[in-house]
Scaffold this motif. Sequence first.
Motif, PDB file in Angstrom:
ATOM      1  N   LYS A 105       0.842  -1.189   0.000  1.00 26.60           N
ATOM      2  CA  LYS A 105       0.000   0.000   0.000  1.00 26.60           C
ATOM      3  C   LYS A 105       0.881   1.244   0.000  1.00 26.60           C
ATOM      4  N   GLN A 106       0.401   2.315  -0.648  1.00 30.35           N
ATOM      5  CA  GLN A 106       1.215   3.521  -0.768  1.00 30.35           C
ATOM      6  C   GLN A 106       0.378   4.781  -0.579  1.00 30.35           C
ATOM      7  N   ILE A 107       1.077   5.848  -0.173  1.00 34.24           N
ATOM      8  CA  ILE A 107       0.487   7.179  -0.095  1.00 34.24           C
ATOM      9  C   ILE A 107       1.105   8.023  -1.199  1.00 34.24           C
ATOM     10  N   VAL A 108       0.272   8.669  -2.009  1.00 32.02           N
ATOM     11  CA  VAL A 108       0.749   9.577  -3.047  1.00 32.02           C
ATOM     12  C   VAL A 108       0.238  10.970  -2.708  1.00 32.02           C
ATOM     13  N   GLU A 109       1.170  11.911  -2.508  1.00 31.60           N
ATOM     14  CA  GLU A 109       0.797  13.282  -2.154  1.00 31.60           C
ATOM     15  C   GLU A 109       1.052  14.214  -3.333  1.00 31.60           C
ATOM     16  N   LEU A 110       0.087  15.057  -3.600  1.00 28.79           N
ATOM     17  CA  LEU A 110       0.186  16.014  -4.711  1.00 28.79           C
ATOM     18  C   LEU A 110      -0.055  17.415  -4.175  1.00 28.79           C
ATOM     19  N   ARG A 111       0.953  18.266  -4.267  1.00 24.12           N
ATOM     20  CA  ARG A 111       0.843  19.652  -3.801  1.00 24.12           C
ATOM     21  C   ARG A 111       0.741  20.586  -5.006  1.00 24.12           C
ATOM     22  N   ILE A 112      -0.226  21.501  -4.951  1.00 25.53           N
ATOM     23  CA  ILE A 112      -0.400  22.499  -6.013  1.00 25.53           C
ATOM     24  C   ILE A 112      -0.368  23.872  -5.340  1.00 25.53           C
ATOM     25  N   PRO A 113       0.824  24.435  -5.105  1.00 26.94           N
ATOM     26  CA  PRO A 113       0.949  25.683  -4.335  1.00 26.94           C
ATOM     27  C   PRO A 113       0.165  26.854  -4.923  1.00 26.94           C
ATOM     28  N   SER A 114       0.020  26.884  -6.257  1.00 25.14           N
ATOM     29  CA  SER A 114      -0.701  27.997  -6.891  1.00 25.14           C
ATOM     30  C   SER A 114      -2.213  27.831  -6.806  1.00 25.14           C
ATOM     31  N   GLY A 115      -2.674  26.608  -6.575  1.00 25.86           N
ATOM     32  CA  GLY A 115      -4.106  26.332  -6.585  1.00 25.86           C
ATOM     33  C   GLY A 115      -4.700  26.284  -7.976  1.00 25.86           C
ATOM     34  N   LYS A 116      -3.833  26.344  -9.018  1.00 24.56           N
ATOM     35  CA  LYS A 116      -4.288  26.349 -10.407  1.00 24.56           C
ATOM     36  C   LYS A 116      -3.544  25.262 -11.184  1.00 24.56           C
ATOM     37  N   PRO A 117      -4.171  24.126 -11.421  1.00 27.06           N
ATOM     38  CA  PRO A 117      -3.466  23.046 -12.130  1.00 27.06           C
ATOM     39  C   PRO A 117      -3.330  23.278 -13.633  1.00 27.06           C
ATOM     40  N   GLY A 118      -4.064  24.242 -14.197  1.00 25.90           N
ATOM     41  CA  GLY A 118      -4.006  24.481 -15.635  1.00 25.90           C
ATOM     42  C   GLY A 118      -4.913  23.529 -16.400  1.00 25.90           C
ATOM     43  N   LYS A 119      -4.976  23.726 -17.710  1.00 23.52           N
ATOM     44  CA  LYS A 119      -5.889  22.934 -18.545  1.00 23.52           C
ATOM     45  C   LYS A 119      -5.522  21.450 -18.519  1.00 23.52           C
ATOM     46  N   GLU A 120      -4.242  21.152 -18.755  1.00 21.39           N
ATOM     47  CA  GLU A 120      -3.811  19.747 -18.751  1.00 21.39           C
ATOM     48  C   GLU A 120      -3.994  19.139 -17.367  1.00 21.39           C
ATOM     49  N   GLY A 121      -3.670  19.932 -16.337  1.00 23.26           N
ATOM     50  CA  GLY A 121      -3.807  19.446 -14.977  1.00 23.26           C
ATOM     51  C   GLY A 121      -5.257  19.197 -14.593  1.00 23.26           C
ATOM     52  N   SER A 122      -6.158  20.034 -15.090  1.00 26.37           N
ATOM     53  CA  SER A 122      -7.574  19.834 -14.800  1.00 26.37           C
ATOM     54  C   SER A 122      -8.052  18.474 -15.295  1.00 26.37           C
ATOM     55  N   THR A 123      -7.647  18.136 -16.512  1.00 25.37           N
ATOM     56  CA  THR A 123      -8.011  16.823 -17.060  1.00 25.37           C
ATOM     57  C   THR A 123      -7.377  15.708 -16.252  1.00 25.37           C
ATOM     58  N   ALA A 124      -6.092  15.898 -15.903  1.00 26.89           N
ATOM     59  CA  ALA A 124      -5.376  14.875 -15.142  1.00 26.89           C
ATOM     60  C   ALA A 124      -5.996  14.670 -13.760  1.00 26.89           C
ATOM     61  N   MET A 125      -6.430  15.766 -13.132  1.00 25.78           N
ATOM     62  CA  MET A 125      -7.029  15.650 -11.804  1.00 25.78           C
ATOM     63  C   MET A 125      -8.316  14.839 -11.854  1.00 25.78           C
ATOM     64  N   GLN A 126      -9.086  15.019 -12.910  1.00 26.61           N
ATOM     65  CA  GLN A 126     -10.320  14.249 -13.029  1.00 26.61           C
ATOM     66  C   GLN A 126     -10.015  12.764 -13.278  1.00 26.61           C
ATOM     67  N   GLN A 127      -8.941  12.492 -14.026  1.00 22.10           N
ATOM     68  CA  GLN A 127      -8.507  11.105 -14.203  1.00 22.10           C
ATOM     69  C   GLN A 127      -8.035  10.513 -12.878  1.00 22.10           C
ATOM     70  N   LEU A 128      -7.337  11.332 -12.098  1.00 21.56           N
ATOM     71  CA  LEU A 128      -6.836  10.878 -10.808  1.00 21.56           C
ATOM     72  C   LEU A 128      -7.998  10.471  -9.897  1.00 21.56           C
ATOM     73  N   VAL A 129      -9.071  11.251  -9.917  1.00 22.79           N
ATOM     74  CA  VAL A 129     -10.251  10.924  -9.118  1.00 22.79           C
ATOM     75  C   VAL A 129     -10.843   9.595  -9.578  1.00 22.79           C
ATOM     76  N   ASP A 130     -10.918   9.406 -10.885  1.00 20.25           N
ATOM     77  CA  ASP A 130     -11.439   8.141 -11.420  1.00 20.25           C
ATOM     78  C   ASP A 130     -10.587   6.958 -10.965  1.00 20.25           C
ATOM     79  N   GLN A 131      -9.247   7.125 -10.989  1.00 19.89           N
ATOM     80  CA  GLN A 131      -8.343   6.055 -10.579  1.00 19.89           C
ATOM     81  C   GLN A 131      -8.475   5.723  -9.097  1.00 19.89           C
ATOM     82  N   SER A 132      -8.831   6.727  -8.304  1.00 21.59           N
ATOM     83  CA  SER A 132      -8.895   6.510  -6.853  1.00 21.59           C
ATOM     84  C   SER A 132     -10.109   5.694  -6.431  1.00 21.59           C
ATOM     85  N   ARG A 133     -11.141   5.689  -7.250  1.00 22.86           N
ATOM     86  CA  ARG A 133     -12.369   4.988  -6.871  1.00 22.86           C
ATOM     87  C   ARG A 133     -12.116   3.487  -6.739  1.00 22.86           C
TER      88      ARG A 133
END
Length: 351
Positions: free
Chosen positions: A77-105
Motif C-alpha cells: 500500500k502507498q500514499i501519493v501526495e500532490l501539492r499544487i501551491p498555486s491552486g491552479k493546475p491548468g488545462k492539462e492538470g484539470s483533465t489529469a485531476m479528473q482522471q486521478l479521481v477516477d483512478q482513486s475509486r
Amino acid sequence: MQLNPAQLSAHLNKGLKSLYTLHGDEPLLIQEALDAIRTAARAQGFTERTSHTVSGAHFDWSEVLAACGSLSLFADKQIVELRIPSGKPGKEGSTAMQQLVDQSRGNDATLTLVILPRLDKATKASAWFVALEGGITLEVSPVERAALPQWIAQRLAAQGQRVTAGEEGTRSLQFFADRVEGNLLAAHQEIQKLALLHPAGELGFEQIESAVLNVARYDVFKLSEAVLAGQLTRVQRMLDGLQAEGEAEVLVHYTLSEDIRALKRVKDAINRGSPLPMALREQRIWGNKERLFERVLPRLSDTMLAKLLRSAHQVDGVVKGIKSPDWPGDPWQALHQLALLMSRQCMPKPQ
C-alpha cells in the motif's frame, strides 16, 4: 464529501477513504490534518509515500497518474501526495485531476492526498475541484482573533495545563492571543514552551506574561476588519506591528481609504432607494466585511462619510510627502489618526 477538520479524528477511526483534498492557508492546521491521515494510513499498512509538487506549466502529470496507478516492489500500500501551491493546475492538470479521481475509486492500495492553498469561489466551482469533492475534502480556515483565546485554552488543556479561573484567566488568554495573533504556528510553539517551563496544572498571568514572546503578525486586511469593528486598542497595536514589519504606508492607506469609499458608495445607493443587501452585493462586499458594513452603515451620516473621505484624501498627500496643516507630517502618525477616526465612528454602542 466535505468534512470539518474537527470531525477528522472521528472519521479516521471509522476507516480511511482513498482520496483526501485539503485546502487552506493555515500551515499548522494543514500539517496536523496531514499527520493525522498519515498516522492512520501507516496503522493500516501504507508503508510507502511519494510526493509531487506542481510547479510551472510543463509539469509532467503522467508521472502522478502512473504513481497513483501502480505499486512499488517493496510495498503493498502507498500514499501519493500532490501539492499544487498555486491552486491552479491548468488545462492539462484539470483533465489529469479528473482522471486521478477516477483512478482513486475503489483503489484500496493507494491513498491520494491533494494539498491546495485557500481557494476562491470560482476555483471551487471548477470541474477538477468538483471532481475532487467525490472524495473527502477539508477546508482548513484560519483561527480568527475572536476565537483565538478558546483555541489556546483547548491546546493548553490537551497538555494538561489551564489558566487561572475567572478574570485573571480571561486576561491571560487575551494577552496570549494579542502576542500570537496572525501566527498560529508560533502560537503552537509558545504553548509547547509552557509545557516545558511549567508542570501540568494551573498557569497564572505572570507565568504566561514572562514566557510568551510577542510573535504576532498582522496584515492590512485584518486591520480593515478591526477598524470597522471599532476595536481601538487592537487597531493601534496592528498599526504598530505593520510599521515594525516594514509594511508600505501606501498599502495601509489604500486599505483604509477603499473601505471609506465603499461605505460612501453603499450609503449613496441606500439614499437612492436601494435595499442594503442589494447595495452591498452591487459593491461586492462579502463575508465578514458584509456583516461589519451592515452594523456600521446605519450609524454613519452623510456628513461623517464626507469628512472621512476628505480625511483620507489629506492623508494620501501626507503618505506621498505633501504636508497638510491638519495632519501630522509623519505618514504612520497620520495613518494612526485616520484609522482611529474611523474606528471611533464604528465602535459598537454601549448596551
